[in-house]
Design a protein around this motif. Structure first.
Motif, PDB file in Angstrom:
ATOM      1  N   TYR A   1      44.487  56.767  15.344  1.00  0.00           N
ATOM      2  CA  TYR A   1      44.722  55.710  16.330  1.00  0.00           C
ATOM      3  C   TYR A   1      43.591  55.641  17.356  1.00  0.00           C
ATOM      4  N   THR A   2      43.143  56.803  17.835  1.00  0.00           N
ATOM      5  CA  THR A   2      42.093  56.791  18.864  1.00  0.00           C
ATOM      6  C   THR A   2      40.761  56.284  18.303  1.00  0.00           C
ATOM      7  N   ARG A   3      40.559  56.419  17.014  1.00  0.00           N
ATOM      8  CA  ARG A   3      39.353  55.848  16.418  1.00  0.00           C
ATOM      9  C   ARG A   3      39.419  54.324  16.358  1.00  0.00           C
ATOM     10  N   GLU A   4      40.627  53.784  16.268  1.00  0.00           N
ATOM     11  CA  GLU A   4      40.792  52.335  16.182  1.00  0.00           C
ATOM     12  C   GLU A   4      40.834  51.685  17.571  1.00  0.00           C
ATOM     13  N   ARG A   5      41.384  52.399  18.549  1.00  0.00           N
ATOM     14  CA  ARG A   5      41.581  51.822  19.882  1.00  0.00           C
ATOM     15  C   ARG A   5      40.241  51.760  20.630  1.00  0.00           C
ATOM     16  N   VAL A   6      39.860  50.575  21.055  1.00  0.00           N
ATOM     17  CA  VAL A   6      38.581  50.365  21.747  1.00  0.00           C
ATOM     18  C   VAL A   6      38.840  50.120  23.229  1.00  0.00           C
ATOM     19  N   GLN A   7      38.099  50.832  24.071  1.00  0.00           N
ATOM     20  CA  GLN A   7      38.182  50.661  25.524  1.00  0.00           C
ATOM     21  C   GLN A   7      36.773  50.824  26.092  1.00  0.00           C
ATOM     22  N   PHE A   8      36.404  49.966  26.997  1.00  0.00           N
ATOM     23  CA  PHE A   8      35.065  49.992  27.604  1.00  0.00           C
ATOM     24  C   PHE A   8      33.969  49.894  26.544  1.00  0.00           C
ATOM     25  N   GLY A   9      34.265  49.144  25.484  1.00  0.00           N
ATOM     26  CA  GLY A   9      33.258  48.875  24.476  1.00  0.00           C
ATOM     27  C   GLY A   9      33.085  49.936  23.409  1.00  0.00           C
ATOM     28  N   ARG A  10      33.910  50.953  23.402  1.00  0.00           N
ATOM     29  CA  ARG A  10      33.803  51.973  22.344  1.00  0.00           C
ATOM     30  C   ARG A  10      35.181  52.568  22.073  1.00  0.00           C
ATOM     31  N   SER A  11      35.329  53.208  20.913  1.00  0.00           N
ATOM     32  CA  SER A  11      36.624  53.790  20.565  1.00  0.00           C
ATOM     33  C   SER A  11      36.935  54.945  21.517  1.00  0.00           C
ATOM     34  N   ILE A  12      38.207  55.088  21.864  1.00  0.00           N
ATOM     35  CA  ILE A  12      38.566  56.128  22.823  1.00  0.00           C
ATOM     36  C   ILE A  12      38.433  57.523  22.200  1.00  0.00           C
ATOM     37  N   ALA A  13      38.276  57.605  20.871  1.00  0.00           N
ATOM     38  CA  ALA A  13      38.055  58.905  20.235  1.00  0.00           C
ATOM     39  C   ALA A  13      36.738  59.522  20.672  1.00  0.00           C
ATOM     40  N   SER A  14      35.844  58.708  21.196  1.00  0.00           N
ATOM     41  CA  SER A  14      34.544  59.229  21.645  1.00  0.00           C
ATOM     42  C   SER A  14      34.607  59.798  23.053  1.00  0.00           C
ATOM     43  N   PHE A  15      35.718  59.614  23.772  1.00  0.00           N
ATOM     44  CA  PHE A  15      35.838  60.134  25.125  1.00  0.00           C
ATOM     45  C   PHE A  15      36.068  61.646  25.085  1.00  0.00           C
ATOM     46  N   GLN A  16      35.401  62.343  25.993  1.00  0.00           N
ATOM     47  CA  GLN A  16      35.483  63.805  25.977  1.00  0.00           C
ATOM     48  C   GLN A  16      36.906  64.306  26.208  1.00  0.00           C
TER      49      GLN A  16
END
Length: 391
Positions: free
Chosen positions: A263-278
């Motif tokens: 899900y976090t790979r699909e969900r985009v916030q601030f222009g990128r997937s939230i899976a990339s957030f630390q």
């Protein structure tokens, strides 16, 4: 002990994953949990006829596969990952284990072949209204009346108790406590004096029941083991079941992690997937670590359970500690992972459209069933202190 799966065990795991992906997807789970029985008979019969999993622990002489507890844990892990709605845990981890541990040859010959062919389901009833999980939970009583036994009392939190064909019940002699005075009885579900009703719970994917026995008369042949001497056998059955639940929890903890990451790979916030957030990565890493440690705890406990049922007494002596370690860690892990997955899904996590809330409810129900993590850590501490005193 061998801590890696053999080729045969890996094949069982892969086959289980493929079969359950077909019969226990989200739509099937939601359909089954909406029924009062809690499962779809056609799915259960497919499981019995095609997979023969209900016969995993049944010895070959009684028509079973004669496999071990590691193979059972492999299947339970996949069932937990798929939230399978079926009377499998109650029949195998409670009913079959009770017959193997406490049943005599006549009782095994009477019930195990029917379980193996899929025509009989079973469960165990021992907890009373007090909400305990130790032997003091047994509050129903038995008394002798000639050659018969007469039972009276109430049972709660009985998995699939409203649908099982055979119910192994524990009762104690009036005035006894703890392990003293307990007897086990094999009770057909249609026995006069036994009434049962579905007990609605938070977890809709596994049904529970309340049972009442009032002047339930049973012949001496229904008693399993020696009169008033079944406390140790019941304790062993409970510990084996705790390992089974832990295996399910392990599978669920890994599955809910996978869902959260997807899900976090699909969900985009601030222009990128939230899976990339630390912060999300840290949550996922913690969940992964707990899931991996759970795997080690479960399969070690499964090896000990195998020896407790069929093997070396020296290793079987580790069963109480191994069962409590697996149940404590897996209970905490599953609830931790399900809670974090819910947060990682954000506001949609507890909506009906997503399955994560189903895992969260199963995590909570299995956390309390057969003892919470705190309960089992206290048991481990008590076992260690007893060991030091003996030394």
């Amino acid at each position: 002990m061998e801590f890696s799966l053999s080729d045969e065990q890996q094949m069982i795991r892969d086959t289980a994953a493929a079969f359950l992906a077909e019969v226990s997807d989200s739509a099937a789970v939601r359909q089954a949990m909406a029924t009062e029985a809690g499962y779809l008979p056609e799915t259960w019969q497919r499981l019995c006829a095609e997979m023969y999993w209900q016969a995993i622990l049944v010895p070959e002489e009684f028509g079973g596969l004669g496999l071990g507890y590691v193979e059972l844990a492999v299947v339970l892990e996949q069932m937990g990952a798929r939230l399978l709605c079926a009377p499998f845990f109650s029949t195998v981890c409670l009913g079959v284990n009770a017959l193997l541990v406490a049943g005599d040859n006549a009782q095994k010959a009477q019930y195990l072949p029917a379980i193996a062919e899929g025509s009989l389901t079973a469960t165990l009833a021992y907890t009373g209204p007090a909400g305990r999980w130790d032997l003091d939970a047994v509050s129903a009583t038995w008394r002798r009346d000639g050659d018969d036994y007469v039972l009276d009392g109430d049972y709660r939190y009985v998995p699939d108790g409203h649908t099982a064909d055979l119910i192994i019940v524990a009762a104690r002699e009036a005035g006894s406590s703890g392990a003293a005075g307990i007897s086990l009885f094999a009770v057909p579900a249609d026995s006069a004096g036994l009434s049962r009703s579905w007990l609605p719970t938070m977890d809709q994917t596994r049904k529970q029941a309340s049972l009442q026995v009032q002047a339930l008369r049973l012949p001496a042949t229904a008693r399993m083991g020696a009169e008033a001497q079944a406390g140790a056998a019941l304790q062993k059955i409970i510990q084996l079941a705790q390992i089974g639940i832990a295996a399910e929890q392990m599978g669920g903890a890994r599955a809910v992690l996978d869902q959260a990451v997807a899900y976090t790979r699909e969900r985009v916030q601030f222009g990128r997937s939230i899976a990339s957030f630390q912060a999300i990565k840290h949550k996922a890493a913690d969940m992964m670590l707990k899931a991996e440690v759970s795997l080690s705890a479960v399969y070690y406990a499964a090896c000990v359970a195998q020896e407790a049922l069929f093997g070396a007494a020296s290793i079987a002596a580790e069963l109480p500690e191994a069962a409590s370690m697996a149940k404590a860690y897996c209970s905490d892990t599953y609830f931790f992972n399900a809670g974090n997955a819910l947060q990682m899904h954000g506001g949609v996590g507890f909506t009906w459209e997503y399955d994560v809330h189903l895992y969260f409810k199963r995590a909570k129900s299995t956390e309390t069933f057969l003892g919470t993590g705190a309960y089992h850590r206290e048991r481990i501490a008590s076992l260690l202190l007893d060991g030091e005193d003996a030394a």
